[in-house]
Write a protein that holds these residues in place. Structure first.
Motif, PDB file in Angstrom:
ATOM      1  N   SER A  88       0.901  -1.162  -0.025  1.00 40.08           N
ATOM      2  CA  SER A  88       0.227  -0.040  -0.178  1.00 40.08           C
ATOM      3  C   SER A  88       0.818   1.222  -0.046  1.00 40.08           C
ATOM      4  O   SER A  88       0.748   2.184  -0.900  1.00 40.08           O
ATOM      5  CB  SER A  88      -0.977   0.069   1.229  1.00 40.08           C
ATOM      6  N   LYS A  92       1.169   4.118  -3.016  1.00 36.74           N
ATOM      7  CA  LYS A  92       0.866   5.492  -2.576  1.00 36.74           C
ATOM      8  C   LYS A  92       1.924   6.300  -3.154  1.00 36.74           C
ATOM      9  O   LYS A  92       1.769   7.601  -3.851  1.00 36.74           O
ATOM     10  CB  LYS A  92       0.631   5.803  -1.092  1.00 36.74           C
ATOM     11  N   ARG A 282      -1.098  -1.664  -8.397  1.00 37.52           N
ATOM     12  CA  ARG A 282      -2.770  -1.822  -7.770  1.00 37.52           C
ATOM     13  C   ARG A 282      -3.185  -3.059  -7.917  1.00 37.52           C
ATOM     14  O   ARG A 282      -3.809  -3.405  -6.893  1.00 37.52           O
ATOM     15  CB  ARG A 282      -3.420  -0.574  -8.554  1.00 37.52           C
ATOM     16  N   LEU A 285      -1.866  -5.306  -5.286  1.00 37.34           N
ATOM     17  CA  LEU A 285      -2.413  -4.748  -4.057  1.00 37.34           C
ATOM     18  C   LEU A 285      -3.601  -5.321  -3.775  1.00 37.34           C
ATOM     19  O   LEU A 285      -4.249  -5.903  -2.613  1.00 37.34           O
ATOM     20  CB  LEU A 285      -2.126  -3.212  -3.840  1.00 37.34           C
ATOM     21  N   GLU A 289      -5.240  -7.650  -1.070  1.00 32.81           N
ATOM     22  CA  GLU A 289      -6.270  -7.286  -0.191  1.00 32.81           C
ATOM     23  C   GLU A 289      -7.497  -8.423  -0.136  1.00 32.81           C
ATOM     24  O   GLU A 289      -8.024  -8.591   1.009  1.00 32.81           O
ATOM     25  CB  GLU A 289      -6.704  -5.871  -0.449  1.00 32.81           C
TER      26      GLU A 289
END
Length: 618
Positions: A88, A92, A282, A285, A289
């Motif tokens: 994450s 970012k 992404r 990720l 998740e």
């Protein structure tokens, strides 16, 4: 003793039998069901103990396994959570970088667009100027023999733009020298079929530098090179003039914009690469998740399963404890309840005969002595057996119709404890007619006064002046009334009351006494006593009341005399005896109430009694 047996007595026997048999059957069966239900619940609790112990043994390893699973799951979740956190953070940072690059590219794009904003309108105007030109206009210009200077000027500029060289001709002013002239080439250009098309498709982004320098230095500086001035000579030349001016503006802007465009292309390329990388991260990720979310969902389910197992173990342990409490607490009652249920079944089986004999005693034997009553009931029991009517071997009126708690209360209130007196009390309690008690020793009087005192008993004699008013008040308000010291005849105005001739008026029960109609309360009770030893009541009165012989028996006299002697000689002993009688009666009453509460609780507990904690507490 005069006694009359009439058809009314027989009707009384039938009515009493019918009413009492229904009542007693209900009472006995209800009591028996209470015991059998209690026994069923106890048996169920006993049967459950083994099952629940096994269930506890089976549940324990499952619970341990669930605990281990949960602990392992937590470790995996912690590890995965850290991975998600790290990913994450990377995403970012990349997102911030991409945002910066996007901002730079946008800024460059905006600059290019604002610079071009100056050139584009001019270019559009030039193209629209070309659109207004028709081949005919061009032909007019081409056919000019001696064109105006403005037209020549514009056409010379067109030749420069198209990089066409001028011709060397003799100076028309007559100097004899040679000059450069663009009109000859111009006519050729104008003669080209694709002249306008070529202008429209002119490669405006790659105009040679020399061409532009020449246009700017030689033509745009010339005051005659001005669309309005040229328009005077030729509209076609005006359009061409505007086109050249627009091309100059466009070229000037394009030279500034070109490097910016190159930088913009690079910036957009870099942004696209960054975005591709960012989207890849992404996606990674999101995958992590999703995996974590699934793990957490599984963890929640496992935790719920563990909680369910813990609840089951806890419930099972509690039920086991409750079963042991129930069996321990009521184990002693078990055999007693069994016996009680069996006794009640016997009682129920014998009710038909016992209640028939009891109804006979109430209808026929009230006026007689103890010995005569016993003789009759013995004969009747034998008759019942001969006719195959089930009845008890040893008939007892007080056992069949009496309530032990009530009887104890009567004894405390002064009713002698011998069987004969107790039977009299039972007849008073169960007879459908009002009792007239032959009471020379005043025992019945004393008992009625004591037992009905708390119900606001009124006492009257025929000699009282206002006895009728007292009678009316008691009937209306439902309070008990004792009429004492009567003779061999009663006031005829009492007849409706003795026959209970009530009627409905305005939805209320009413009775007529003489001329007066009064409301009749269902709680009203009426007792009559006489002091005459052997009164002779005529059949018309004897059939309307329940005649009862309350004369003292030798046993009753003995008990009373003993009480008097002890009270005289050892008053503290008599006092203690009386206190013990009261205490014993209260204890037995309390025991009965406790048993009733226990049985009711067992009966009202629905489903598994072991899951009903409040019932076990009771």
């Amino acid at each position: 003793r005069h006694n009359y047996v009439t058809p009314t007595s027989y009707l009384e026997l039938i009515a009493a039998f019918q009413q009492l048999l229904t009542q007693k059957r209900d009472t006995v069966m209800k009591a028996k069901k209470g015991y059998t239900n209690g026994l069923d619940k106890l048996a169920f609790a006993e049967s459950q103990v083994g099952e629940m112990k096994q269930e506890l043994v089976d549940l324990q390893p499952k619970l341990e396994e669930a605990k281990v699973d949960n602990a392992n799951m937590m470790k995996i979740i912690e590890k995965e959570s850290a991975e998600v956190e790290a990913k994450s953070r990377t995403v970012k940072i990349d997102e911030e970088l991409a945002t910066e690059k996007a901002a730079e590219a946008q800024e460059l794009k905006n600059e290019c667009e604002s610079d071009l904003a100056e050139a584009i309108p001019a270019l559009e105007a030039a193209l629209s100027a070309l659109d207004t030109l028709k081949p005919a206009d061009i032909t007019i210009v081409k056919s000019m023999k001696n064109p105006p200077s403005g037209v020549k000027l514009v056409m010379a500029a067109i030749c420069v733009m198209k990089d066409i060289k001028p011709e060397r001709i003799t100076d028309p002013t007559g100097t004899g020298g040679k000059v450069l002239d663009y009109w000859g080439p111009s006519k050729k250009v104008l003669g080209d079929m694709n002249f306008l098309k070529d202008l429209r498709e002119y490669d405006k982004d790659n105009i040679p530098v020399t061409v532009m320098q020449k246009i700017r230095s030689e033509y745009l500086t010339n005051p005659e090179f001005d669309p309005p001035k040229v328009a005077k000579a030729s509209s076609a030349a005006e359009g061409l003039c505007k086109w050249i001016m627009a091309m100059e503006v466009y070229d000037r802007v394009a030279k500034v914009v070109a490097p910016k465009k190159a930088r913009l292309g690079e910036a957009q390329q870099s942004l696209a690469e960054t975005m591709a990388l960012l989207n890849q991260k992404r996606a990674e990720l999101e995958a992590v998740e999703n995996r974590l979310a699934k793990l957490q969902q599984t963890f929640v389910e496992k935790t719920e399963e563990k909680a369910r197992l813990e609840f089951q173990v806890d419930l099972c342990a509690k039920k086991l404890e409750r079963a042991e409490k129930l069996i321990g607490g009521l184990g002693g009652e078990k055999s007693r309840w069994c016996n009680a249920a069996n006794d009640l079944q016997n009682t129920y089986d014998n009710l038909t005969g016992d209640v028939l004999i009891s109804a006979g005693v109430i209808a026929y034997l009230g006026a007689f002595t103890s010995a005569f009553r016993q003789e009759c009931t013995k004969d009747w029991s034998k008759l019942c057996k001969d006719k195959n009517i089930p009845c008890s071997d040893n008939f007892s009126l007080s056992k069949t119709l009496g309530d032990p708690i009530k009887i104890r209360a009567w004894n405390i209130a002064g009713l002698p404890t011998d069987n004969f007196s107790v039977d009299n009390g039972v007849i008073v309690d169960n007879s459908r007619r009002w009792p007239l008690m032959i009471d020379p020793q005043g025992q019945a009087n004393k008992w009625i006064k004591n037992s009905q005192k708390e119900n606001q008993l009124s006492v009257i004699k025929f000699t009282d002046t206002d006895y009728m008013r007292t009678l009316e008040n008691c009937i209306q308000f439902g309070t008990p009334l004792l009429l004492e010291n009567v003779g061999e005849e009663l006031d005829p105005s009492l007849e409706p009351l003795l026959l209970r001739q009530t009627f409905k008026q305005g939805g209320m029960d009413c009775i007529r006494l003489g001329e007066t109609v009064i409301e009749y309360s269902s709680d009203f009770k009426f007792f009559i006593t006489t002091k005459l030893r052997n009164p002779h009541y005529m059949p018309e009165l004897a059939t309307k009341v329940s005649l009862l012989n309350f004369m003292i028996t030798p046993e009753g006299l003995e008990d009373q005399l003993l009480g008097i002697v002890v009270a005289k000689e050892r008053p503290e002993l008599e006092e203690e005896r009386n206190a013990l009688i009261l205490q014993s009666a209260a204890n037995k009453k309390q025991l009965k109430e406790i048993e009733k509460k226990i049985l009711e609780t067992l009966q009202s507990s629905e489903g598994n009694i072991l899951e009903d904690e409040s019932a076990i507490m009771v």
